[in-house]
Write a protein that holds these residues in place. Structure first.
Motif, PDB file in Angstrom:
ATOM      1  N   PHE A  58       0.831  -1.211   0.000  1.00  0.00           N
ATOM      2  CA  PHE A  58       0.000   0.000   0.000  1.00  0.00           C
ATOM      3  C   PHE A  58       0.865   1.261   0.000  1.00  0.00           C
ATOM      4  N   MET A  59       1.788   1.334   0.958  1.00  0.00           N
ATOM      5  CA  MET A  59       2.569   2.574   1.144  1.00  0.00           C
ATOM      6  C   MET A  59       3.476   2.870  -0.058  1.00  0.00           C
ATOM      7  N   GLY A  60       4.057   1.822  -0.629  1.00  0.00           N
ATOM      8  CA  GLY A  60       4.918   2.033  -1.796  1.00  0.00           C
ATOM      9  C   GLY A  60       4.158   2.729  -2.907  1.00  0.00           C
ATOM     10  N   MET A  61       2.916   2.302  -3.108  1.00  0.00           N
ATOM     11  CA  MET A  61       2.137   2.891  -4.190  1.00  0.00           C
ATOM     12  C   MET A  61       1.533   4.243  -3.812  1.00  0.00           C
ATOM     13  N   VAL A  62       1.343   4.502  -2.504  1.00  0.00           N
ATOM     14  CA  VAL A  62       0.964   5.872  -2.112  1.00  0.00           C
ATOM     15  C   VAL A  62       2.056   6.831  -2.595  1.00  0.00           C
ATOM     16  N   LEU A  63       3.305   6.447  -2.309  1.00  0.00           N
ATOM     17  CA  LEU A  63       4.425   7.291  -2.735  1.00  0.00           C
ATOM     18  C   LEU A  63       4.450   7.451  -4.256  1.00  0.00           C
ATOM     19  N   SER A  64       4.356   6.332  -4.963  1.00  0.00           N
ATOM     20  CA  SER A  64       4.396   6.399  -6.430  1.00  0.00           C
ATOM     21  C   SER A  64       3.247   7.238  -6.979  1.00  0.00           C
ATOM     22  N   GLY A  65       2.046   6.970  -6.490  1.00  0.00           N
ATOM     23  CA  GLY A  65       0.862   7.668  -7.009  1.00  0.00           C
ATOM     24  C   GLY A  65       0.977   9.167  -6.806  1.00  0.00           C
TER      25      GLY A  65
END
Lengths: 365, 74
Positions: free
Chosen positions: A280-287
């Motif tokens: 979840f958190m990795g993609m929060v950053l990417s998004g």
């Protein structure tokens, strides 16, 4: 016929056509040799290229992926043909570079770009769900900044030569792939090609390049963007890019079923880990990083083919980010997040929030 | 409102041309707004937004290769 096809691509249904084509071709590329659930992944492929160039030494993920050169060159051809090749640059390039770095770090904590997140979902990998939710949260945070005046400033028209830099880079990568010269001492390295692991798995070069060119062309004509899809849906209730994502997932789901590549569950999924929080958190950053930069990584490659030098800088940031992610033990592996991946994700989110708050300007109405 | 107002969205990244146009539409509510953009993509995006919100849209290419999108609402 050609102009009829172009009109179709330029219509509201254009992104859905591109989505469906990518949705079919990505699983087919896996079937023809690319890693499982990684028929096309802009982040993973960028990481493989960084590895092949020796920017990191993770021996299992080193290969020059011709698909990405194809994206740039296919987009260039379409842009030239339809007079949309517009060299431009100057919109906070240094910030865009670091947004690229952190977007890549986030993607390698999750293990995939938005395209791969949708491919993983379509193949039954339920670990993609927290990633896609995280991606959406990151995009929504970005929308908050956009409504509040966030801007990286204007780009300005540039000379044609500037616009040809990234296409030239794409051609050089293809040459390095085919010639595979070695420059290091004792004839070792770079260019590195993996002998085992995902980097050793690839479709035939001609097919991979052909798919890249086709997708680059289609995505340039239709403005296909997997981050813009969520952004426009939430911000403007505009479905037309989101239809591209829906068509992508549906087509990939059917193709994966047909090719026997569908496998529902969380455990044992290819090139994936089961840590819900850091997916979840990795993609929060990417998004968030993608939204602040103006599009998903695929879109960055397409725009760089149209002559957008700032998108090119973002891509170079992604390659450096991939090097950092592996050299600093930030990237995840099937065993779980890398030792320092979670801390780097937090640092990246703080960086993006700071950029979001600090880079505001008023455009006079 | 008789005079037209101008939004200069040239060189702004996606989706800022749309955001600035939407803000202008909210401020003025009706009348004529001219939006300057520098890419075909921005022209399409601004036009799509305006049509969706019930504005009339016309656009012309400028000598510098950019576009002026004129949106009007009675």
């Amino acid at each position: 016929m050609f102009s009829g096809l172009n009109r179709l691509l330029m219509s509201r249904g254009g992104p859905a056509i591109t989505g469906a084509v990518v949705g079919i071709l990505a699983p087919v590329l896996s079937f023809l040799g690319n890693p499982a659930n990684m028929g096309i992944c802009v982040a993973c492929f960028g990481r493989d290229i960084a590895g092949a160039l020796g920017m990191h030494r993770a021996a299992v993920v080193q290969y020059i992926r011709p698909e990405l050169s194809g994206f740039i060159l296919g987009s260039l051809l379409a842009a030239l043909m339809y007079k949309e090749f517009k060299p431009r640059t100057g919109s906070s390039p240094i910030i865009r570079f670091f947004l690229g770095v952190f977007a890549m770090i986030g993607a390698l904590v999750f293990l995939g770009c938005p395209w791969r997140a949708y491919i993983r979902l379509s193949a039954g990998d339920l670990n993609a769900i927290p990633g896609i939710i995280g991606l959406s949260v990151g995009v929504i945070i970005g929308i908050f900044f956009l409504w509040n005046g966030f801007s990286l400033g204007r780009s300005y028209p540039a000379k044609k030569a500037m616009g040809m830099i990234m296409p030239a880079f794409a051609v050089v990568l293809l040459a390095l792939l085919i010639l595979a010269p070695t420059f290091g001492p004792d004839g070792a390295g770079p260019i590195f090609f993996s002998e085992t692991g995902p980097g050793s798995q690839h479709a035939p070069i001609a097919i991979a390049l052909g798919v890249g060119l086709l997708v680059g062309w289609l995505a340039q004509r239709t403005r296909f963007c997997t981050v813009g899809a969520i952004r426009d849906l939430v911000m403007l209730r505009d479905f037309h890019l989101f239809n591209g994502v829906l068509a992508f997932i549906a087509a990939a789901f059917i193709t994966n079923l047909f090719l026997g590549q569908f496998n529902l569950g969380m455990e044992g999924q290819p090139v994936a880990h089961t840590n819900i929080l850091w997916n979840f958190m990795g993609m929060v950053l990417s998004g968030l990083a993608f939204t602040l930069a103006g599009g998903c990584p695929g879109r960055m490659f397409i725009m760089s083919g149209e002559g957008d030098g700032d998108a090119g800088i973002f891509i170079l940031g992604m390659l450096v980010g991939a090097g950092i992610a592996h050299n600093f033990s930030l990237a995840s592996s099937p065993a779980g997040p890398g030792a320092f991946g979670p801390s780097a994700t937090i640092v990246g989110i703080i960086f993006c929030l700071a950029i979001g708050f600090l880079m505001r300007e008023k455009v006079t109405v | 409102m008789n005079e037209s107002s101008t939004v200069d969205a040239r060189g702004l990244s996606c989706p800022q041309p749309v955001v600035e146009t939407k803000k202008a539409m909210n401020v003025y509510g009706r009348g004529k707004i001219e939006v300057l953009v520098d890419t075909v993509t921005s022209r399409e995006n601004v036009s799509r937004l305006a049509r969706k919100q019930g504005w009339e849209v016309s656009s012309e290419e400028l000598p510098d290769g950019g576009f002026k999108v004129t949106i009007t609402k009675a």
